[in-house]
Design a protein around this motif. Structure first.
Motif, PDB file in Angstrom:
ATOM      1  N   ASP A  76       0.831  -1.208   0.000  1.00 43.40           N
ATOM      2  CA  ASP A  76       0.000   0.000   0.000  1.00 43.40           C
ATOM      3  C   ASP A  76       0.865   1.257   0.000  1.00 43.40           C
ATOM      4  OD1 ASP A  76      -2.481  -1.150  -0.105  1.00 43.40           O
ATOM      5  OD2 ASP A  76      -2.967  -0.866   2.018  1.00 43.40           O
ATOM      6  N   SER A  78       1.201   4.212  -2.802  1.00 43.01           N
ATOM      7  CA  SER A  78       0.986   5.621  -2.459  1.00 43.01           C
ATOM      8  C   SER A  78       2.205   6.465  -2.825  1.00 43.01           C
ATOM      9  CB  SER A  78       0.714   5.764  -0.955  1.00 43.01           C
ATOM     10  OG  SER A  78      -0.501   5.158  -0.595  1.00 43.01           O
ATOM     11  N   LEU A  87      -6.737   8.765  -2.563  1.00 42.21           N
ATOM     12  CA  LEU A  87      -7.918   9.170  -1.810  1.00 42.21           C
ATOM     13  C   LEU A  87      -9.164   8.406  -2.252  1.00 42.21           C
ATOM     14  CD1 LEU A  87      -7.362  13.042  -1.568  1.00 42.21           C
ATOM     15  CD2 LEU A  87      -6.758  11.235   0.072  1.00 42.21           C
ATOM     16  N   ALA A 117      -8.850   5.173  -0.527  1.00 43.81           N
ATOM     17  CA  ALA A 117      -9.132   5.388   0.900  1.00 43.81           C
ATOM     18  C   ALA A 117     -10.632   5.494   1.132  1.00 43.81           C
ATOM     19  CB  ALA A 117      -8.415   6.649   1.390  1.00 43.81           C
ATOM     20  N   ASP A 118     -11.330   6.191   0.248  1.00 38.64           N
ATOM     21  CA  ASP A 118     -12.783   6.303   0.361  1.00 38.64           C
ATOM     22  C   ASP A 118     -13.448   4.934   0.256  1.00 38.64           C
ATOM     23  OD1 ASP A 118     -12.799   9.017   0.741  1.00 38.64           O
ATOM     24  OD2 ASP A 118     -13.209   9.512  -1.357  1.00 38.64           O
ATOM     25  N   LYS A 135      -9.738  -2.360   7.113  1.00 38.66           N
ATOM     26  CA  LYS A 135     -10.090  -1.270   6.194  1.00 38.66           C
ATOM     27  C   LYS A 135      -9.861   0.087   6.854  1.00 38.66           C
ATOM     28  CE  LYS A 135     -11.621  -4.103   3.033  1.00 38.66           C
ATOM     29  NZ  LYS A 135     -10.893  -4.320   1.761  1.00 38.66           N
ATOM     30  N   ARG A 158      -6.162   0.904   6.757  1.00 36.25           N
ATOM     31  CA  ARG A 158      -5.713   1.258   5.404  1.00 36.25           C
ATOM     32  C   ARG A 158      -6.179   2.674   5.053  1.00 36.25           C
ATOM     33  NH1 ARG A 158      -6.696  -3.604   1.227  1.00 36.25           N
ATOM     34  NH2 ARG A 158      -4.965  -2.566   0.155  1.00 36.25           N
ATOM     35  N   PHE A 159      -7.359   3.039   5.531  1.00 39.70           N
ATOM     36  CA  PHE A 159      -7.873   4.390   5.301  1.00 39.70           C
ATOM     37  C   PHE A 159      -6.947   5.429   5.931  1.00 39.70           C
ATOM     38  CE2 PHE A 159     -10.280   7.952   7.148  1.00 39.70           C
ATOM     39  CZ  PHE A 159     -10.776   8.541   5.998  1.00 39.70           C
ATOM     40  N   ASN A 170      -3.846   5.071   7.069  1.00 41.45           N
ATOM     41  CA  ASN A 170      -2.487   5.012   6.534  1.00 41.45           C
ATOM     42  C   ASN A 170      -2.385   5.745   5.200  1.00 41.45           C
ATOM     43  OD1 ASN A 170      -1.573   3.545   8.701  1.00 41.45           O
ATOM     44  ND2 ASN A 170      -1.622   1.564   7.662  1.00 41.45           N
ATOM     45  N   SER A 171      -3.419   5.620   4.380  1.00 41.85           N
ATOM     46  CA  SER A 171      -3.431   6.313   3.083  1.00 41.85           C
ATOM     47  C   SER A 171      -3.441   7.820   3.283  1.00 41.85           C
ATOM     48  CB  SER A 171      -4.655   5.871   2.266  1.00 41.85           C
ATOM     49  OG  SER A 171      -4.604   4.491   1.962  1.00 41.85           O
ATOM     50  N   LEU A 172      -4.290   8.287   4.192  1.00 42.62           N
ATOM     51  CA  LEU A 172      -4.329   9.726   4.477  1.00 42.62           C
ATOM     52  C   LEU A 172      -2.996  10.203   5.032  1.00 42.62           C
ATOM     53  CD1 LEU A 172      -7.831  10.414   6.085  1.00 42.62           C
ATOM     54  CD2 LEU A 172      -7.162  10.487   3.677  1.00 42.62           C
TER      55      LEU A 172
END
Length: 295
Positions: free
Chosen positions: A190, A194, A210, A213-214, A238, A241-242, A244-246
């Motif tokens: 991931d 990114s 994003l 992430a959504d 989930k 992962r949300f 971490n992405s942000l």
């Protein structure tokens, strides 16, 4: 216009973007659950002669290529997508860009197909990357369920697919290059995706992160909460992962994405560590991939 009629062009756009991304020089990551090996009905011509850079050489010897393999579609609703991909040689073009950018120790087959399930995966047994048409449909339906219009759902589907494809490519490179991953490989994949999105695609790449992430957030809200199976899975939850992405996006430019914190999307306690997290991630992937990058 229905999602079915738009999907072929959407996938073409996504894979074209991927060609451009990887041509810039970096690769990435994702996995599903391993999946079954795929029976191929036809192979593309290998890029050994025209897919290699004539100028620069990587430190590692180039012994393989990204090779396209086509399989027969069994689900009629995906026939138009599959036909368009073959006729426009989308995968062949992506493979050519990859072969010009990366040295490989062996061939890596690239496939798109109907899998009978929602998935995208790297199979270490035959070193192949498979992207399932069902995953496209899943993303579209997911965004529609959250209230998106058809056009918006298609747009976000495109972006999320970009993130996932890069994630799967990362798994392939981790395995093929025998890269040292000291933490959770799914998280590493991931973060690699990114990193590439941010560094090579700019705002378009950020939008891909994003969108993914959504999707994680929507799926989280639709679930009844983590159970024993999800807690034991190699993938992060989930919700994780949300965030971490942000964190990756925020860490790449805290001033630009300050609203992540001010609007409460990213807790302050986590946000303060994101710049150093992003710096470590970017330097790590630069060092790991450098020996395999062509000029």
């Amino acid at each position: 216009m229905t999602s079915k009629s738009r999907n072929p062009l959407n996938l073409l756009m996504v894979l074209f973007i991927l060609c451009v991304v990887i041509a810039c020089s970096c690769p990435n990551v994702n996995d599903g659950d391993g999946g079954d090996k795929n029976d191929s009905s036809s192979d593309s011509k290998k890029g050994s002669d025209n897919g290699k850079s004539d100028n620069g050489k990587s430190e590692k010897e180039d012994k393989g290529d990204f090779v396209v393999k086509h399989t027969d579609v069994t689900n009629p609703k995906f026939e138009s997508i599959d036909k368009q991909i073959r006729e426009d040689k989308v995968l062949e073009k992506a493979a050519d860009k990859l072969n010009r950018s990366l040295s490989l120790p062996h061939d890596i087959p690239l496939l798109t197909k109907d899998c009978g399930r929602i998935n995208a995966y790297y199979d270490p047994r035959d070193k192949s990357i498979t992207f399932c048409y069902e995953l496209m449909e899943h993303f579209f339906n997911l965004y529609k369920s959250a209230g998106d219009s058809t056009d918006d759902a298609n747009s976000r589907m495109n972006k999320a697919i970009n993130f996932v494809f890069l994630h799967e490519l990362g798994h392939a490179l981790i395995d093929s290059y025998k890269l040292p991953i000291t933490g959770n490989e799914e998280d590493a994949a991931d973060r690699c995706s990114s990193y590439i999105c941010i560094e090579e695609l700019g705002q378009e790449g950020v939008d891909s992160i994003l969108a993914a992430a959504d999707a994680f957030a929507i799926e989280s809200k639709m679930s009844k909460g983590p159970d024993a199976r999800s807690m034991a899975d190699e993938h992060l939850l989930k919700e994780q992962r949300f965030f971490n992405s942000l964190c990756m996006v925020y860490g790449s430019d805290p001033n630009k994405y300050e609203n992540f914190v001010t609007k409460g999307y990213l807790p302050k306690e986590r946000a303060v560590r994101c710049p150093s997290e992003y710096e470590r991630t970017s330097k790590s992937w630069e060092n790991l991939l450098q020996p395999w990058l062509k000029d």
